[in-house]
Write a protein that holds these residues in place. Sequence first.
Motif, PDB file in Angstrom:
ATOM      1  N   VAL A 177       0.854  -1.189   0.000  1.00  0.00           N
ATOM      2  CA  VAL A 177       0.000   0.000   0.000  1.00  0.00           C
ATOM      3  C   VAL A 177       0.891   1.240   0.000  1.00  0.00           C
ATOM      4  O   VAL A 177       1.931   1.258   0.668  1.00  0.00           O
ATOM      5  N   VAL A 178       0.488   2.270  -0.739  1.00  0.00           N
ATOM      6  CA  VAL A 178       1.236   3.525  -0.733  1.00  0.00           C
ATOM      7  C   VAL A 178       0.274   4.704  -0.599  1.00  0.00           C
ATOM      8  O   VAL A 178      -0.759   4.754  -1.274  1.00  0.00           O
ATOM      9  N   LEU A 179       0.603   5.604   0.312  1.00  0.00           N
ATOM     10  CA  LEU A 179      -0.088   6.897   0.415  1.00  0.00           C
ATOM     11  C   LEU A 179       0.809   7.898  -0.298  1.00  0.00           C
ATOM     12  O   LEU A 179       1.915   8.198   0.163  1.00  0.00           O
ATOM     13  N   ILE A 180       0.347   8.376  -1.440  1.00  0.00           N
ATOM     14  CA  ILE A 180       1.186   9.159  -2.354  1.00  0.00           C
ATOM     15  C   ILE A 180       1.468  10.556  -1.798  1.00  0.00           C
ATOM     16  O   ILE A 180       0.568  11.232  -1.283  1.00  0.00           O
ATOM     17  N   VAL A 181       2.740  10.952  -1.889  1.00  0.00           N
ATOM     18  CA  VAL A 181       3.157  12.313  -1.544  1.00  0.00           C
ATOM     19  C   VAL A 181       3.781  12.921  -2.796  1.00  0.00           C
ATOM     20  O   VAL A 181       4.687  12.331  -3.397  1.00  0.00           O
ATOM     21  N   SER A 182       3.288  14.078  -3.221  1.00  0.00           N
ATOM     22  CA  SER A 182       3.772  14.717  -4.443  1.00  0.00           C
ATOM     23  C   SER A 182       5.256  15.051  -4.345  1.00  0.00           C
ATOM     24  O   SER A 182       5.751  15.403  -3.264  1.00  0.00           O
ATOM     25  N   ARG A 183       5.939  14.925  -5.478  1.00  0.00           N
ATOM     26  CA  ARG A 183       7.357  15.261  -5.507  1.00  0.00           C
ATOM     27  C   ARG A 183       7.569  16.726  -5.150  1.00  0.00           C
ATOM     28  O   ARG A 183       6.812  17.599  -5.568  1.00  0.00           O
ATOM     29  N   GLY A 184       8.615  16.976  -4.391  1.00  0.00           N
ATOM     30  CA  GLY A 184       8.910  18.344  -4.002  1.00  0.00           C
ATOM     31  C   GLY A 184       8.214  18.767  -2.728  1.00  0.00           C
ATOM     32  O   GLY A 184       8.461  19.870  -2.225  1.00  0.00           O
ATOM     33  N   SER A 185       7.351  17.899  -2.194  1.00  0.00           N
ATOM     34  CA  SER A 185       6.658  18.235  -0.941  1.00  0.00           C
ATOM     35  C   SER A 185       7.657  18.233   0.203  1.00  0.00           C
ATOM     36  O   SER A 185       8.629  17.466   0.221  1.00  0.00           O
ATOM     37  N   GLY A 186       7.402  19.081   1.193  1.00  0.00           N
ATOM     38  CA  GLY A 186       8.305  19.189   2.327  1.00  0.00           C
ATOM     39  C   GLY A 186       8.126  18.064   3.334  1.00  0.00           C
ATOM     40  O   GLY A 186       7.250  17.194   3.195  1.00  0.00           O
ATOM     41  N   ALA A 187       8.968  18.096   4.372  1.00  0.00           N
ATOM     42  CA  ALA A 187       8.922  17.066   5.414  1.00  0.00           C
ATOM     43  C   ALA A 187       7.579  17.066   6.124  1.00  0.00           C
ATOM     44  O   ALA A 187       7.111  16.017   6.587  1.00  0.00           O
ATOM     45  N   GLY A 188       6.945  18.225   6.196  1.00  0.00           N
ATOM     46  CA  GLY A 188       5.647  18.317   6.876  1.00  0.00           C
ATOM     47  C   GLY A 188       4.580  17.488   6.186  1.00  0.00           C
ATOM     48  O   GLY A 188       3.770  16.825   6.845  1.00  0.00           O
ATOM     49  N   ALA A 189       4.591  17.487   4.840  1.00  0.00           N
ATOM     50  CA  ALA A 189       3.611  16.718   4.077  1.00  0.00           C
ATOM     51  C   ALA A 189       3.831  15.225   4.282  1.00  0.00           C
ATOM     52  O   ALA A 189       2.871  14.450   4.412  1.00  0.00           O
ATOM     53  N   VAL A 190       5.092  14.817   4.301  1.00  0.00           N
ATOM     54  CA  VAL A 190       5.404  13.401   4.513  1.00  0.00           C
ATOM     55  C   VAL A 190       4.970  12.968   5.907  1.00  0.00           C
ATOM     56  O   VAL A 190       4.382  11.896   6.086  1.00  0.00           O
ATOM     57  N   GLU A 191       5.242  13.817   6.904  1.00  0.00           N
ATOM     58  CA  GLU A 191       4.874  13.472   8.284  1.00  0.00           C
ATOM     59  C   GLU A 191       3.355  13.387   8.445  1.00  0.00           C
ATOM     60  O   GLU A 191       2.836  12.518   9.161  1.00  0.00           O
ATOM     61  N   ALA A 192       2.629  14.286   7.763  1.00  0.00           N
ATOM     62  CA  ALA A 192       1.166  14.260   7.841  1.00  0.00           C
ATOM     63  C   ALA A 192       0.624  12.951   7.267  1.00  0.00           C
ATOM     64  O   ALA A 192      -0.291  12.342   7.840  1.00  0.00           O
ATOM     65  N   ARG A 193       1.177  12.498   6.161  1.00  0.00           N
ATOM     66  CA  ARG A 193       0.726  11.235   5.553  1.00  0.00           C
ATOM     67  C   ARG A 193       1.153  10.036   6.410  1.00  0.00           C
ATOM     68  O   ARG A 193       0.462   9.034   6.473  1.00  0.00           O
ATOM     69  N   ARG A 194       2.275  10.166   7.092  1.00  0.00           N
ATOM     70  CA  ARG A 194       2.713   9.074   7.960  1.00  0.00           C
ATOM     71  C   ARG A 194       1.744   8.898   9.125  1.00  0.00           C
ATOM     72  O   ARG A 194       1.382   7.774   9.485  1.00  0.00           O
ATOM     73  N   LYS A 195       1.301  10.025   9.711  1.00  0.00           N
ATOM     74  CA  LYS A 195       0.333   9.958  10.808  1.00  0.00           C
ATOM     75  C   LYS A 195      -1.005   9.401  10.316  1.00  0.00           C
ATOM     76  O   LYS A 195      -1.669   8.627  11.010  1.00  0.00           O
ATOM     77  N   GLU A 196      -1.386   9.802   9.093  1.00  0.00           N
ATOM     78  CA  GLU A 196      -2.617   9.272   8.490  1.00  0.00           C
ATOM     79  C   GLU A 196      -2.492   7.759   8.290  1.00  0.00           C
ATOM     80  O   GLU A 196      -3.441   7.007   8.556  1.00  0.00           O
ATOM     81  N   ALA A 197      -1.329   7.316   7.846  1.00  0.00           N
ATOM     82  CA  ALA A 197      -1.098   5.885   7.637  1.00  0.00           C
ATOM     83  C   ALA A 197      -1.195   5.109   8.939  1.00  0.00           C
ATOM     84  O   ALA A 197      -1.774   4.017   8.993  1.00  0.00           O
ATOM     85  N   GLU A 198      -0.630   5.671  10.010  1.00  0.00           N
ATOM     86  CA  GLU A 198      -0.695   5.014  11.319  1.00  0.00           C
ATOM     87  C   GLU A 198      -2.142   4.855  11.781  1.00  0.00           C
ATOM     88  O   GLU A 198      -2.532   3.808  12.311  1.00  0.00           O
ATOM     89  N   ALA A 199      -2.949   5.896  11.562  1.00  0.00           N
ATOM     90  CA  ALA A 199      -4.353   5.842  11.970  1.00  0.00           C
ATOM     91  C   ALA A 199      -5.113   4.789  11.163  1.00  0.00           C
ATOM     92  O   ALA A 199      -5.915   4.015  11.706  1.00  0.00           O
ATOM     93  N   LEU A 200      -4.867   4.738   9.853  1.00  0.00           N
ATOM     94  CA  LEU A 200      -5.540   3.761   8.994  1.00  0.00           C
ATOM     95  C   LEU A 200      -5.065   2.342   9.294  1.00  0.00           C
ATOM     96  O   LEU A 200      -5.846   1.389   9.251  1.00  0.00           O
ATOM     97  N   ARG A 201      -3.812   2.223   9.610  1.00  0.00           N
ATOM     98  CA  ARG A 201      -3.219   0.917   9.904  1.00  0.00           C
ATOM     99  C   ARG A 201      -3.928   0.239  11.072  1.00  0.00           C
ATOM    100  O   ARG A 201      -4.153  -0.977  11.070  1.00  0.00           O
ATOM    101  N   SER A 202      -4.311   1.025  12.071  1.00  0.00           N
ATOM    102  CA  SER A 202      -4.967   0.457  13.258  1.00  0.00           C
ATOM    103  C   SER A 202      -6.363  -0.089  12.949  1.00  0.00           C
ATOM    104  O   SER A 202      -6.898  -0.895  13.705  1.00  0.00           O
TER     105      SER A 202
END
Length: 309
Positions: A177-202
């Motif tokens: 599974v991949v939650l797509i992050v657009s190229r050039g996005s900052g660390a904040g965008a990646v961290e936001a998707r990581r937290k979203e992934a953790e919530a969905l994972r549960s």
Amino acid sequence: MTTKFSFRIFAAALCCAVASWSGIGLARAQSVAVMVNGEPITNFDIEQRSKLDKLSNQSRTRQQVLDELIDEKVKIREGKKFGVNPSDSDIDSSFASMSSRMRMSPDQMVKMLAAQGIRPGTLKSKIKAEMVWTSLVRGRFKDSLLVGEKDIQAQLAAKGGDDKSTTESFEYQMRPVVLIVSRGSGAGAVEARRKEAEALRSRVQSCADADRIFKALPNAAIRATVVKTSADLPPALREILDKTPVGQMTAPEATKQGVEMVALCSRKPTTADTPMKREIREKMYAEKFQAKSKDYLRESRNAAMIEYR
């Protein structure tokens, strides 16, 4: 009439002389070092292969280079006897794969070779000989190259192979599974998707859950089921999957595409090779292949007509 006739004779003689001088120059550049079954190996061929050696940081004598070229002529000739003759497209495909492993396009590879004074045909002829010989040896001696289970078990016993990593193998069915992050996005965008992934994972307790959730999610994708055995996976991933309960997901990880996870659909014992058995089998096969290849090449070379000039 006499003057015109004389001029024509002189012009014809001059043309012949020029052609003769050109031929001499070409002959010097292409002078034959060895004839192998009626096919020439020129000094230019030797120079080209020597340049290819330098490009790969090899240092060999002229005779060693020449011996390799003779071996290749013998291999190609032997391959033709048994109908093993790769097409130009096969060789180009292998050339492209080699370029890709070096992180270049085929055109970039050609330019890189040209910068060193090397023609692409020099590398392609080497590739062709390797393709022919590998196919020929594997095809003709398939049965004698097989590695028996008893031989593998003997090697395992010699290595003290009694732990689970050497005796147990599993088949894993997974849904990446991949939650797509657009190229050039900052660390904040990646961290936001990581937290979203953790919530969905549960929320995921089965691959059916994962399929339903991630197919409905924007900017996300769930891929088709992937089936791998223990021996197919790198140790780090194998360890993660062994610790992940069936039906649940691995921890999210940032990648070039975005944030990725794997849903583990099943993990069941299999009779397929363990990583240790796979390693032993491949090593023993390689040793058998090298020994058979060496003997076969010696026989083929002894039967060849090799004339040094």
